[in-house]
Design a protein around this motif. Structure first.
Motif, mmCIF file in Angstrom:
data_model
loop_
_atom_site.group_PDB
_atom_site.id
_atom_site.type_symbol
_atom_site.label_atom_id
_atom_site.label_comp_id
_atom_site.label_asym_id
_atom_site.label_seq_id
_atom_site.Cartn_x
_atom_site.Cartn_y
_atom_site.Cartn_z
ATOM 1 N N GLN A 145 0.827 -1.217 0.000
ATOM 2 C CA GLN A 145 0.000 0.000 0.000
ATOM 3 C C GLN A 145 0.858 1.263 0.000
ATOM 4 O O GLN A 145 0.533 2.236 -0.688
ATOM 5 N N ILE A 146 1.942 1.259 0.756
ATOM 6 C CA ILE A 146 2.836 2.425 0.772
ATOM 7 C C ILE A 146 3.434 2.645 -0.612
ATOM 8 O O ILE A 146 3.448 3.770 -1.131
ATOM 9 N N LEU A 183 7.326 2.608 6.540
ATOM 10 C CA LEU A 183 6.269 3.501 7.008
ATOM 11 C C LEU A 183 6.867 4.800 7.554
ATOM 12 O O LEU A 183 6.393 5.897 7.243
ATOM 13 N N GLN A 184 7.932 4.674 8.325
ATOM 14 C CA GLN A 184 8.608 5.856 8.870
ATOM 15 C C GLN A 184 9.155 6.730 7.738
ATOM 16 O O GLN A 184 9.007 7.957 7.765
ATOM 17 N N MET A 185 9.779 6.102 6.731
ATOM 18 C CA MET A 185 10.313 6.854 5.585
ATOM 19 C C MET A 185 9.188 7.549 4.814
ATOM 20 O O MET A 185 9.365 8.660 4.320
ATOM 21 N N HIS A 186 8.050 6.888 4.715
ATOM 22 C CA HIS A 186 6.881 7.469 4.048
ATOM 23 C C HIS A 186 6.406 8.692 4.844
ATOM 24 O O HIS A 186 6.159 9.753 4.271
ATOM 25 N N GLN A 187 6.320 8.560 6.152
ATOM 26 C CA GLN A 187 5.787 9.630 6.998
ATOM 27 C C GLN A 187 6.706 10.840 7.068
ATOM 28 O O GLN A 187 6.242 11.973 7.099
ATOM 29 N N VAL A 204 10.172 9.635 -0.553
ATOM 30 C CA VAL A 204 10.111 10.451 -1.781
ATOM 31 C C VAL A 204 11.526 10.716 -2.295
ATOM 32 O O VAL A 204 11.803 10.579 -3.489
ATOM 33 N N GLU A 205 12.425 11.075 -1.381
ATOM 34 C CA GLU A 205 13.815 11.381 -1.759
ATOM 35 C C GLU A 205 14.555 10.140 -2.246
ATOM 36 O O GLU A 205 15.289 10.205 -3.235
#
Length: 136
Positions: free
Chosen positions: A54-55, A105-109, A114-115
């Protein structure tokens, strides 16, 4: 060497090739995003694997390589040994182990995903979603 040691070496080589590590460079070029998961992106078989799917979907990442570890017990253990990470799913970007569901999830938040995707030449769909919101 013992049969168990030979099997471990074969298992290790197979894992390295599948996640684009040394000797698998062509694979990481073809699939800069690789996920080892339970089930498939179309039918994840655990909540954590589903969350990773989903992410990636939120970011518009559809063209990635997914390996179902439930189909191959050697791969399931081998990928844990390779990454020194005890759980599945596991996410690799450009052949480098990133982490599991919690890390993604942490990287998404925090915007890091994105980077990281940008470094792979993948534009996150969330950037376009933000632009659409600004226009309104």
């Amino acid at each position: 060497s013992s049969p168990a040691a030979r099997r471990a070496v074969r298992q290790w080589a197979g894992v390295r090739a599948r996640c684009g590590g040394a000797g698998g460079g062509a694979m990481s070029a073809a699939y800069p995003v690789v996920v080892f998961m339970k089930g498939s992106p179309a039918q994840p078989l655990c909540g954590f694997s589903n969350a990773v799917v989903q992410i990636l979907r939120l970011h518009g990442v559809e063209d990635y390589r997914a390996h179902d570890v439930l189909q191959d017990p050697d791969l399931r253990q081998g990928i844990k040994d390779y990454s020194n990470w005890p759980t599945i799913p596991q996410v690799y970007l450009n052949g480098e182990f990133v982490g599991g569901c919690d890390i993604l999830l942490q990287m998404h938040q925090n915007g890091d995903l994105v980077e990281e995707l940008k470094k792979l030449g993948i534009r996150s769909a969330l950037l376009d979603a933000e632009k659409d919101q600004e226009k309104k």
